[in-house]
Design a protein around this motif. Structure first.
Motif, short mmCIF file in Angstrom:
data_model
loop_
_atom_site.label_atom_id
_atom_site.label_comp_id
_atom_site.label_asym_id
_atom_site.label_seq_id
_atom_site.Cartn_x
_atom_site.Cartn_y
_atom_site.Cartn_z
N LYS A 1 -38.94 32.39 12.20
CA LYS A 1 -39.32 32.38 13.61
C LYS A 1 -40.57 31.55 13.84
CE LYS A 1 -37.41 37.01 14.42
NZ LYS A 1 -36.95 37.21 13.03
N ASP B 1 -31.68 36.07 2.66
CA ASP B 1 -30.41 36.57 3.19
C ASP B 1 -30.09 35.87 4.50
OD1 ASP B 1 -31.54 38.11 5.48
OD2 ASP B 1 -32.32 39.42 3.91
N GLU B 2 -28.87 36.04 4.96
CA GLU B 2 -28.41 35.38 6.18
C GLU B 2 -29.05 35.96 7.43
OE1 GLU B 2 -26.65 32.79 6.40
OE2 GLU B 2 -25.32 32.59 4.67
N GLU B 3 -29.48 37.23 7.37
CA GLU B 3 -29.97 37.91 8.56
C GLU B 3 -31.44 37.59 8.86
OE1 GLU B 3 -28.09 39.63 6.15
OE2 GLU B 3 -26.39 39.14 7.45
N THR B 4 -32.19 37.19 7.87
CA THR B 4 -33.61 36.91 8.08
C THR B 4 -33.77 35.48 8.56
OG1 THR B 4 -34.22 38.48 6.34
CG2 THR B 4 -35.90 36.91 7.05
N ILE B 5 -34.16 35.32 9.82
CA ILE B 5 -34.30 34.02 10.45
C ILE B 5 -35.79 33.66 10.57
CG2 ILE B 5 -33.76 32.64 12.49
CD1 ILE B 5 -31.30 33.62 10.90
N SER C 1 -31.99 30.49 8.46
CA SER C 1 -32.09 31.72 7.67
C SER C 1 -32.76 31.44 6.33
CB SER C 1 -30.70 32.31 7.43
OG SER C 1 -29.97 31.51 6.52
N THR C 2 -33.29 32.49 5.75
CA THR C 2 -33.88 32.32 4.41
C THR C 2 -32.79 32.03 3.37
OG1 THR C 2 -33.86 34.74 4.12
CG2 THR C 2 -35.91 33.73 4.89
N GLU C 3 -31.56 32.46 3.65
CA GLU C 3 -30.45 32.13 2.76
C GLU C 3 -30.18 30.63 2.74
OE1 GLU C 3 -27.36 32.17 0.08
OE2 GLU C 3 -28.93 33.66 0.48
#
Length: 288
Positions: free
Chosen positions: A128, A122-126, A77-79
Motif C-alpha cells: 500500500k 502471499d496473494e492477499e497481502t497488497i 501482492s507480496t506473492e
C-alpha cells in the motif's frame, strides 16, 4: 575430530596434504584461541576458492535486489515479489535458499511496516501507499550462499518512516565500518546501538547477523548490540552478514502463529538493511 598428521589429507577436502593446506592456519587459530579464551572454529576462515564462490553468489543476490527495486510498486501482492525472486534466481542457475529452509514456504522474505523479519509472501497481502517493505534475498549458486536485504519506501511515506529507514541504512554502514582484523563483533554492535539510540530508536536483539557462505547460517552470530572489545575477534577470510533491525519503539519482538513472521511487540515500525561482508587483510569488502 582426531588430530591430523602433517602428511594426512587436509580436513577441508582440497585433496592436498595437511601441511600444504590448513596446518599453519590451524596452529595460528589455536594460538589465538588460547590468547582470547575461547575456541575459534577452524572452518570459520574461508579458502580463496570459497571466497570466489561466495563473491559470485553475492553478486547474483545483489542483481536480484536491483531487479526488485526496479519493479516493486504500490498495488502488487507480496506473492508477486516472491515470484520475481524465484524466477530470476532459477533462471540464472541458482536456487533460493529460503525455500524449504526449516519448512519456510517461499523463496524470499517480504516484511512490511511492523514486521521485523521473516514475513511470508502471499496473494492477499497488497503493498500500500506509505508502506515500508523489506525484501530479503539469499541465493545458492554452485553451492555458495549470498545474503542481503533492502527496505523500500512505497509512495507517500511518512517522515517518521522515512527517517527510520534511513537510520537503519546508516546503522548498517556504521557497523560495517568497524570491520577489520582483530576488531571484535562487540565493536560492530556497540557502534550500531550507539547510533540508533542517539536517534531515538531501539535495536532488535532477538535476531542478528550470522556467518554465511558455505551454509545459509554459520558461526558466528553477529549481534547488533554489544560492548567494544568483546565477542569473537575478526580475522581475514571470515564472511558474515551485518543486518541491523531498527525499531521505532521497543526492541522486543513476537512471532506470529505461522511460526515465522516476527513483528514488533508494540506494533510500531521496523526497518532493516543487510550486506554479506568479507573480512580482508586490512579491512572489509562488501560482497553484496
Amino acid at each position: 575430530m582426531d588430530k591430523l598428521n602433517r602428511n594426512d589429507s587436509c580436513w577441508c577436502g582440497s585433496g592436498l596434504k595437511y601441511k600444504k593446506c590448513h596446518m599453519e592456519q590451524d596452529k595460528y587459530l589455536e594460538k589465538l584461541s588460547e590468547q582470547y579464551g575461547y575456541k575459534i572454529p577452524r572452518d570459520i576462515i574461508k579458502s580463496q576458492k570459497d571466497i570466489e564462490g561466495i563473491r559470485k553468489s553475492c553478486a547474483l543476490t545483489k542483481e536480484i535486489l536491483d531487479m526488485v527495486e526496479e519493479r516493486i510498486t504500490v498495488g502488487i501482492s507480496t506473492e508477486e515479489v516472491n515470484k520475481w525472486v524465484h524466477e530470476y534466481t532459477v533462471s540464472h542457475g541458482a536456487y533460493p535458499a529460503p525455500l524449504g529452509y526449516h519448512g519456510f514456504p517461499k523463496s524470499t522474505c517480504v516484511s512490511i511496516n511492523s514486521v521485523v523479519c521473516h514475513g511470508i509472501p502471499d496473494e492477499e497481502t497488497i503493498i500500500k501507499d506509505g508502506d515500508i517493505v523489506n525484501v530479503d534475498v539469499t541465493c545458492i549458486l554452485d553451492g555458495y550462499y549470498g545474503d542481503s536485504n533492502r527496505t523500500f519506501l512505497m509512495g507517500n511515506v511518512s517522515d517518521k518512516a522515512r527517517d527510520l529507514v534511513q537510520t537503519a541504512k546508516e546503522c548498517l554502514k556504521i557497523g560495517i565500518e568497524q570491520i577489520k582484523p582483530f576488531n571484535t563483533l562487540g565493536d560492530i554492535g556497540f557502534a550500531i546501538n550507539q547510533f540508533a539510540t542517539s536517534k531515538g530508536y531501539s535495536v532488535v536483539y532477538d535476531y542478528g547477523g550470522h556467518g554465511v557462505g558455505n551454509e545459509f547460517h554459520e558461526e558466528p552470530f553477529v549481534p547488533h548490540i554489544g560492548q567494544k572489545g568483546e565477542g569473537m575477534i575478526l580475522l581475514p577470510g571470515m564472511t558474515f552478514t551485518v543486518e541491523p533491525m531498527i525499531n521505532e519503539g521497543v526492541p522486543e519482538t513476537v512471532v506470529l502463529d505461522d511460526n515465522w513472521t516476527a513483528v514488533t511487540e508494540d506494533n510500531k515500525l521496523s526497518a532493516q538493511w543487510e550486506h554479506t561482508i568479507l573480512v580482508t587483510e586490512d579491512g572489509y569488502e562488501i560482497l553484496t
